[in-house]
Design a protein around this motif. Sequence first.
Motif, PDB file in Angstrom:
ATOM      1  N   TYR A  28       0.780  -1.291   0.138  1.00 47.76           N
ATOM      2  CA  TYR A  28       0.091   0.073   0.122  1.00 47.76           C
ATOM      3  C   TYR A  28       0.861   1.158  -0.046  1.00 47.76           C
ATOM      4  CZ  TYR A  28      -3.644  -3.118   1.272  1.00 47.76           C
ATOM      5  OH  TYR A  28      -4.583  -4.205   1.472  1.00 47.76           O
ATOM      6  N   GLN A  31       0.525   2.655   4.743  1.00 47.18           N
ATOM      7  CA  GLN A  31       0.145   1.955   5.706  1.00 47.18           C
ATOM      8  C   GLN A  31       0.376   2.553   6.856  1.00 47.18           C
ATOM      9  OE1 GLN A  31       0.650  -2.356   5.613  1.00 47.18           O
ATOM     10  NE2 GLN A  31      -1.595  -1.897   5.480  1.00 47.18           N
ATOM     11  N   GLY A  82      -9.573  15.709  10.174  1.00 46.86           N
ATOM     12  CA  GLY A  82      -9.491  16.786   9.395  1.00 46.86           C
ATOM     13  C   GLY A  82     -10.215  17.339   8.969  1.00 46.86           C
ATOM     14  N   THR A  83     -11.163  16.718   8.296  1.00 43.00           N
ATOM     15  CA  THR A  83     -12.599  17.210   7.698  1.00 43.00           C
ATOM     16  C   THR A  83     -13.412  17.919   8.584  1.00 43.00           C
ATOM     17  OG1 THR A  83     -12.413  15.475   6.213  1.00 43.00           O
ATOM     18  CG2 THR A  83     -14.356  16.629   6.151  1.00 43.00           C
ATOM     19  N   ASP A 177      -5.167  24.242   4.426  1.00 41.97           N
ATOM     20  CA  ASP A 177      -5.485  23.108   4.704  1.00 41.97           C
ATOM     21  C   ASP A 177      -4.102  22.271   4.714  1.00 41.97           C
ATOM     22  OD1 ASP A 177      -5.821  20.109   4.315  1.00 41.97           O
ATOM     23  OD2 ASP A 177      -7.397  20.264   2.828  1.00 41.97           O
ATOM     24  N   HIS A 180      -1.234  17.608   5.005  1.00 42.58           N
ATOM     25  CA  HIS A 180       0.048  16.717   4.685  1.00 42.58           C
ATOM     26  C   HIS A 180       0.988  17.275   5.285  1.00 42.58           C
ATOM     27  CE1 HIS A 180      -1.979  15.791   0.437  1.00 42.58           C
ATOM     28  NE2 HIS A 180      -2.792  15.439   1.425  1.00 42.58           N
ATOM     29  N   SER A 201      -4.424  17.173   9.499  1.00 42.53           N
ATOM     30  CA  SER A 201      -5.269  15.827   9.275  1.00 42.53           C
ATOM     31  C   SER A 201      -4.326  14.817   9.944  1.00 42.53           C
ATOM     32  CB  SER A 201      -5.412  15.228   8.031  1.00 42.53           C
ATOM     33  OG  SER A 201      -5.729  13.916   7.950  1.00 42.53           O
ATOM     34  N   HIS A 203      -5.128  11.633  10.117  1.00 44.66           N
ATOM     35  CA  HIS A 203      -5.439  10.298   9.930  1.00 44.66           C
ATOM     36  C   HIS A 203      -4.672   9.216   9.847  1.00 44.66           C
ATOM     37  CE1 HIS A 203      -7.057   7.443   6.679  1.00 44.66           C
ATOM     38  NE2 HIS A 203      -8.079   7.417   7.272  1.00 44.66           N
ATOM     39  N   LYS A 206      -1.689   9.040   7.732  1.00 46.77           N
ATOM     40  CA  LYS A 206      -0.872  10.310   7.879  1.00 46.77           C
ATOM     41  C   LYS A 206       0.678  10.207   8.817  1.00 46.77           C
ATOM     42  CE  LYS A 206      -3.124  13.556   5.476  1.00 46.77           C
ATOM     43  NZ  LYS A 206      -4.179  12.111   4.803  1.00 46.77           N
ATOM     44  N   ARG A 333      -1.387   4.980  -6.108  1.00 45.13           N
ATOM     45  CA  ARG A 333      -2.269   5.599  -6.402  1.00 45.13           C
ATOM     46  C   ARG A 333      -2.252   7.076  -7.115  1.00 45.13           C
ATOM     47  NH1 ARG A 333      -6.102   4.315  -1.796  1.00 45.13           N
ATOM     48  NH2 ARG A 333      -7.429   5.878  -2.973  1.00 45.13           N
ATOM     49  N   TYR A 335      -3.378   9.892  -6.631  1.00 47.92           N
ATOM     50  CA  TYR A 335      -4.100  11.353  -6.061  1.00 47.92           C
ATOM     51  C   TYR A 335      -3.556  12.460  -6.766  1.00 47.92           C
ATOM     52  CZ  TYR A 335      -4.048   8.465  -1.426  1.00 47.92           C
ATOM     53  OH  TYR A 335      -4.558   7.679  -0.627  1.00 47.92           O
TER      54      TYR A 335
HETATM   55  N1  T4K Z   1      -7.336  17.788   3.090  1.00 43.41           N
HETATM   56  C1  T4K Z   1      -6.419  17.040   2.554  1.00 43.41           C
HETATM   57  C2  T4K Z   1      -5.513  17.651   1.749  1.00 43.41           C
HETATM   58  C3  T4K Z   1      -6.229  15.559   2.863  1.00 43.41           C
HETATM   59  O1  T4K Z   1      -5.544  14.860   2.068  1.00 43.41           O
HETATM   60  C4  T4K Z   1      -7.129  14.964   3.625  1.00 43.41           C
HETATM   61  C5  T4K Z   1      -7.038  13.570   3.625  1.00 43.41           C
HETATM   62  C6  T4K Z   1      -7.963  15.789   4.345  1.00 43.41           C
HETATM   63  C7  T4K Z   1      -8.207  17.132   3.951  1.00 43.41           C
HETATM   64  C8  T4K Z   1      -8.997  15.133   5.199  1.00 43.41           C
HETATM   65  O2  T4K Z   1      -8.604  14.831   6.455  1.00 43.41           O
HETATM   66  P1  T4K Z   1      -9.471  13.661   7.202  1.00 43.41           P
HETATM   67  O3  T4K Z   1     -10.848  13.885   7.641  1.00 43.41           O
HETATM   68  O4  T4K Z   1      -9.118  12.333   6.485  1.00 43.41           O
HETATM   69  O5  T4K Z   1      -8.509  13.750   8.408  1.00 43.41           O
HETATM   70  C9  T4K Z   1      -6.732   8.712   2.370  1.00 43.41           C
HETATM   71  C10 T4K Z   1      -6.998   9.038   3.737  1.00 43.41           C
HETATM   72  O6  T4K Z   1      -8.424   8.392   4.237  1.00 43.41           O
HETATM   73  C11 T4K Z   1      -7.242  10.700   3.806  1.00 43.41           C
HETATM   74  O7  T4K Z   1      -7.137  11.024   5.202  1.00 43.41           O
HETATM   75  C12 T4K Z   1      -6.216  11.532   2.896  1.00 43.41           C
HETATM   76  N2  T4K Z   1      -6.517  12.951   3.066  1.00 43.41           N
HETATM   77  C13 T4K Z   1      -6.263  10.956   1.769  1.00 43.41           C
HETATM   78  C14 T4K Z   1      -5.084  11.309   0.777  1.00 43.41           C
HETATM   79  O8  T4K Z   1      -5.697   9.388   1.838  1.00 43.41           O
HETATM   80  P2  T4K Z   1      -8.027   7.114   0.865  1.00 43.41           P
HETATM   81  O9  T4K Z   1      -9.458   7.009   0.150  1.00 43.41           O
HETATM   82  O10 T4K Z   1      -6.850   7.391  -0.337  1.00 43.41           O
HETATM   83  O11 T4K Z   1      -7.585   5.951   2.088  1.00 43.41           O
HETATM   84  P3  T4K Z   1      -7.474   4.618   1.782  1.00 43.41           P
HETATM   85  O12 T4K Z   1      -8.359   3.983   2.549  1.00 43.41           O
HETATM   86  O13 T4K Z   1      -7.253   4.280   0.530  1.00 43.41           O
HETATM   87  O14 T4K Z   1      -6.163   4.412   2.460  1.00 43.41           O
HETATM   88  C15 T4K Z   1      -4.898   4.922   1.797  1.00 43.41           C
HETATM   89  C16 T4K Z   1      -3.820   3.608   1.896  1.00 43.41           C
HETATM   90  O15 T4K Z   1      -3.662   3.256   3.111  1.00 43.41           O
HETATM   91  C17 T4K Z   1      -4.156   2.566   1.316  1.00 43.41           C
HETATM   92  O16 T4K Z   1      -3.354   2.059   0.289  1.00 43.41           O
HETATM   93  C18 T4K Z   1      -4.682   1.487   2.231  1.00 43.41           C
HETATM   94  C19 T4K Z   1      -3.751   1.831   3.467  1.00 43.41           C
HETATM   95  N3  T4K Z   1      -4.556   1.797   4.491  1.00 43.41           N
HETATM   96  C20 T4K Z   1      -5.349   2.514   4.966  1.00 43.41           C
HETATM   97  C21 T4K Z   1      -5.947   2.670   6.380  1.00 43.41           C
HETATM   98  C22 T4K Z   1      -7.217   3.727   6.624  1.00 43.41           C
HETATM   99  C23 T4K Z   1      -3.805   0.753   5.828  1.00 43.41           C
HETATM  100  O17 T4K Z   1      -3.023   0.048   5.410  1.00 43.41           O
HETATM  101  N4  T4K Z   1      -4.643   0.759   6.797  1.00 43.41           N
HETATM  102  C24 T4K Z   1      -5.518   1.674   7.388  1.00 43.41           C
HETATM  103  O18 T4K Z   1      -6.064   1.688   8.384  1.00 43.41           O
HETATM  104  O19 T4K Z   1      -7.833   8.453   1.693  1.00 43.41           O
END
Ligand code: T4K
Length: 424
Positions: A28, A31, A82-83, A177, A180, A201, A203, A206, A333, A335
């Motif tokens: 990933y 992670q 963060g949202t 924002d 990152h 954020s 998350h 991060k 990804r 992004y």
């Molecule tokens: N503003 C900006 C510029 C942002 O980039 C973000 C969030 C926000 C605001 C909002 O902040 P938050 O409300 O999220 O705090 C991910 C994150 O969920 C997101 O927080 C982040 N940006 C964004 C850039 O990336 P996805 O949809 O790509 O997440 P996901 O689930 O596909 O995870 C990314 C990778 O991590 C995958 O390859 C799988 C891996 N993973 C993920 C999780 C959650 C794991 O291995 N374990 C895990 O527990 O959005």
Amino acid sequence: MKTTAESKTSVSELAIFGSKPAFDDLVYVGQPTIPNRKELMCRIEGVLDRKWLSNAGPCVNELQSRLAEILGVKHCVVMNNGTTALEIVTRAANLEGEVIVPSFTFIATPHSLQWQHITPVFCDIDPKTHNIDPAAVEKLITPNTTAILAVHLWGRPCDVEALQEIANRHNLKLLFDAAHAFSCSHQGKLIGGFGDAEVFSFHATKFFHTLEGGAVATNDGELARKLMLMKNFGFTGYDRVEHVGRNGKMNEISAAVGLVGLDHLADLTESNRRMHAEYRTLLGGTPGIELVDYNPDEKNNYQYIVVEIDEDVLGLSRDEVLAILHAENVLARRYFYPGCHRMEPYRSYFPNAGLILPNTEWLAGRVLILPTGTSVTLQDIRTICGIIKFTADNKVEIKRHAEMQLRLQGPRFGETGVGSETIL
Ligand code: T4K
């Protein structure tokens, strides 16, 4: 991470053409880093013993003070993500009407505005920095504009001074924002203290995280007071509510994770830096593939490994490279494709937005994010770069193979094939 082969020796060995993937397990992009387990368990035991799990508990209070101290700001108000932090700060800062934002960002940036019926006005980026272009901002200001919400993309600072100058001249609020950008600096000063407020954020994915979490950093005492109220339903006492508010509170376990994480930031930065350097060494000099660099004179968290793919030079599109990597179980990804203006509801609201966002559209077709973080080893990076370089060196043969496959078996490669099904 187990790998079956360090290098491919023929095109037919690529998994996209049916061979065994280079990685047995999925790799990933980000992670989560699990902080020191012993220290974490100790903190969590304390939370459980106290039976104080949320609502301004001791861990949350300690985290807020430590963050403010680290960031060099007067106030740091932590929240449950963060949202929420973005939504609450834009509300607390009285934003309304139109707010200028980049489209090349995570969807949460414009959503935080739209959710409150504030119109996100999408602005183009500087193709070199990937950040909002101050000159383009200026052209979008109308009598309805109340603020600029800029994003320090990939943790690389925006042109803070130019944006502040525009904001001052037009009497606009300036928010960042900084999702990152935790632990990144601009002109020697940590991001967190610029503009009216900066939003992080925390998350799980991060650099620094609290499972889910976020924070607003500001030097404005009145804004901080409102943030504290608004994240707790507007309560100022047991039976007293003085403001409209919602539930934006961080819980104690999340804060405990954060407190342990803060003690290990230096190690994490160093490990991320080494990963980035390894990618730079291995991908350097590959025509058509350019690694986005970080300013070595500043503090960086090196959280994102961002490459730009120039299809004209490489001979393969970004999506074809992505399909090849996905087949090898490397979940790179793209992004932030295709740009927020091409996602709903914005696509319907502003169908022609792309016309004023040429750099965003161009970049959204080139960027690829590669795996890094504590779950990835240097050997994994060598394998990933080996696949990318092999792909670059054998593009003609790969295209020929793909065409043959298309004739024999139907689409399997790139945009319209099996690869695209794995593009998440
Ligand atoms: N503003 C900006 C510029 C942002 O980039 C973000 C969030 C926000 C605001 C909002 O902040 P938050 O409300 O999220 O705090 C991910 C994150 O969920 C997101 O927080 C982040 N940006 C964004 C850039 O990336 P996805 O949809 O790509 O997440 P996901 O689930 O596909 O995870 C990314 C990778 O991590 C995958 O390859 C799988 C891996 N993973 C993920 C999780 C959650 C794991 O291995 N374990 C895990 O527990 O959005």
